[in-house]
Design a protein around this motif. Structure first.
Motif, mmCIF file in Angstrom:
data_model
loop_
_atom_site.group_PDB
_atom_site.id
_atom_site.type_symbol
_atom_site.label_atom_id
_atom_site.label_comp_id
_atom_site.label_asym_id
_atom_site.label_seq_id
_atom_site.Cartn_x
_atom_site.Cartn_y
_atom_site.Cartn_z
ATOM 1 N N MET A 1 0.818 -1.196 0.121
ATOM 2 C CA MET A 1 -0.108 0.093 0.044
ATOM 3 C C MET A 1 0.884 1.283 0.141
ATOM 4 O O MET A 1 1.903 1.170 0.974
ATOM 5 N N SER A 2 0.750 2.533 -0.900
ATOM 6 C CA SER A 2 1.486 3.454 -0.997
ATOM 7 C C SER A 2 1.277 4.412 0.192
ATOM 8 O O SER A 2 2.365 5.027 0.563
ATOM 9 N N GLY A 3 0.155 4.272 1.059
ATOM 10 C CA GLY A 3 0.146 5.048 2.301
ATOM 11 C C GLY A 3 1.122 4.586 3.357
ATOM 12 O O GLY A 3 1.727 5.611 3.927
ATOM 13 N N SER A 4 1.651 3.392 3.337
ATOM 14 C CA SER A 4 2.529 3.242 4.320
ATOM 15 C C SER A 4 3.887 3.824 3.876
ATOM 16 O O SER A 4 4.749 4.145 4.892
ATOM 17 N N ASN A 5 4.406 3.598 2.653
ATOM 18 C CA ASN A 5 5.409 4.504 2.376
ATOM 19 C C ASN A 5 5.426 5.995 2.734
ATOM 20 O O ASN A 5 6.675 6.457 3.137
ATOM 21 N N ALA A 6 4.634 6.793 2.682
ATOM 22 C CA ALA A 6 4.577 8.108 3.222
ATOM 23 C C ALA A 6 4.632 8.034 4.421
ATOM 24 O O ALA A 6 5.447 8.945 5.131
ATOM 25 N N TRP A 7 4.119 7.031 5.314
ATOM 26 C CA TRP A 7 4.180 7.229 6.680
ATOM 27 C C TRP A 7 5.750 7.015 7.015
ATOM 28 O O TRP A 7 6.449 7.646 7.974
ATOM 29 N N ARG B 1 8.564 7.290 5.284
ATOM 30 C CA ARG B 1 9.286 8.626 4.855
ATOM 31 C C ARG B 1 9.097 9.599 6.178
ATOM 32 O O ARG B 1 10.436 10.377 6.388
ATOM 33 N N GLY B 2 8.065 10.111 6.327
ATOM 34 C CA GLY B 2 7.844 10.976 7.487
ATOM 35 C C GLY B 2 8.307 10.632 8.869
ATOM 36 O O GLY B 2 9.045 11.345 9.345
ATOM 37 N N ARG B 3 8.426 9.352 9.064
ATOM 38 C CA ARG B 3 9.003 8.916 10.435
ATOM 39 C C ARG B 3 10.562 9.042 10.148
ATOM 40 O O ARG B 3 11.167 9.399 11.248
ATOM 41 N N GLU B 4 11.038 8.662 9.291
ATOM 42 C CA GLU B 4 12.484 8.723 8.807
ATOM 43 C C GLU B 4 13.035 10.436 8.977
ATOM 44 O O GLU B 4 14.000 10.666 9.766
ATOM 45 N N LYS B 5 12.157 11.093 8.418
ATOM 46 C CA LYS B 5 12.572 12.543 8.531
ATOM 47 C C LYS B 5 12.477 13.036 9.989
ATOM 48 O O LYS B 5 13.258 13.831 10.413
ATOM 49 N N ILE B 6 11.482 12.674 10.791
ATOM 50 C CA ILE B 6 11.581 12.885 12.228
ATOM 51 C C ILE B 6 12.616 12.438 12.752
ATOM 52 O O ILE B 6 13.149 12.997 13.768
ATOM 53 N N ARG B 7 13.195 11.280 12.807
ATOM 54 C CA ARG B 7 14.204 10.586 13.366
ATOM 55 C C ARG B 7 15.384 11.548 12.920
ATOM 56 O O ARG B 7 16.429 11.316 13.742
ATOM 57 N N LEU B 8 15.774 11.870 11.752
ATOM 58 C CA LEU B 8 16.899 12.862 11.375
ATOM 59 C C LEU B 8 16.795 14.115 12.129
ATOM 60 O O LEU B 8 17.973 14.980 12.133
ATOM 61 N N PHE B 9 15.693 14.668 12.597
ATOM 62 C CA PHE B 9 15.726 16.128 12.914
ATOM 63 C C PHE B 9 16.700 16.478 13.924
ATOM 64 O O PHE B 9 17.537 17.435 13.852
ATOM 65 N N PRO B 10 17.031 15.756 15.009
ATOM 66 C CA PRO B 10 17.857 15.948 16.037
ATOM 67 C C PRO B 10 19.506 16.123 15.423
ATOM 68 O O PRO B 10 20.065 17.162 15.735
ATOM 69 N N GLU B 11 19.667 15.035 14.606
ATOM 70 C CA GLU B 11 21.099 15.188 13.795
ATOM 71 C C GLU B 11 21.049 16.561 13.298
ATOM 72 O O GLU B 11 22.241 17.231 13.274
ATOM 73 N N LEU B 12 20.149 16.987 12.243
ATOM 74 C CA LEU B 12 20.379 17.995 11.465
ATOM 75 C C LEU B 12 20.287 19.381 12.198
ATOM 76 O O LEU B 12 21.014 20.193 12.067
ATOM 77 N N PHE B 13 19.479 19.236 13.298
ATOM 78 C CA PHE B 13 19.377 20.457 14.096
ATOM 79 C C PHE B 13 20.937 20.714 14.777
ATOM 80 O O PHE B 13 21.097 21.907 14.985
ATOM 81 N N ALA B 14 21.201 19.814 15.330
ATOM 82 C CA ALA B 14 22.675 19.812 16.139
ATOM 83 C C ALA B 14 23.764 20.680 14.975
ATOM 84 O O ALA B 14 24.527 21.313 15.519
ATOM 85 N N GLN B 15 23.556 20.467 13.741
ATOM 86 C CA GLN B 15 24.358 20.857 12.873
ATOM 87 C C GLN B 15 24.280 22.371 12.791
ATOM 88 O O GLN B 15 25.000 23.170 12.020
ATOM 89 N N CYS B 16 23.208 23.111 13.112
ATOM 90 C CA CYS B 16 22.672 24.344 13.034
ATOM 91 C C CYS B 16 22.673 24.931 14.574
ATOM 92 O O CYS B 16 21.841 26.047 14.616
#
Length: 70
Positions: A1-7, A9-24
């Protein structure tokens, strides 16, 4: 189901947030100081007061995300 892929991707972006935020951290600190400095007491934050600092943070965050994607 394509909906699960969207979820996923969204969860992966949220997981990366602290790492990206630390760089800034510097840009985030400058923006936070601007917001805190303009909202002392009961003052409300007005539009575009900290636009320069926000744009610097946004640019840093975007660049960090692009580096991560490579």
């Amino acid at each position: 189901m394509s909906g699960s892929n969207a979820w996923s991707r969204g969860r992966e972006k949220i997981r990366l947030f602290p790492e990206l935020f630390a760089q800034c951290a510097g840009e985030a600190t400058a923006y936070g100081k601007c917001v805190a400095g303009t909202t002392t007491g009961r003052q409300e934050l007005k539009k575009d007061v900290c636009a320069k600092e926000f744009e610097a943070l946004k640019t840093c965050f975007t660049n960090a995300a692009k580096k991560r994607a490579k």
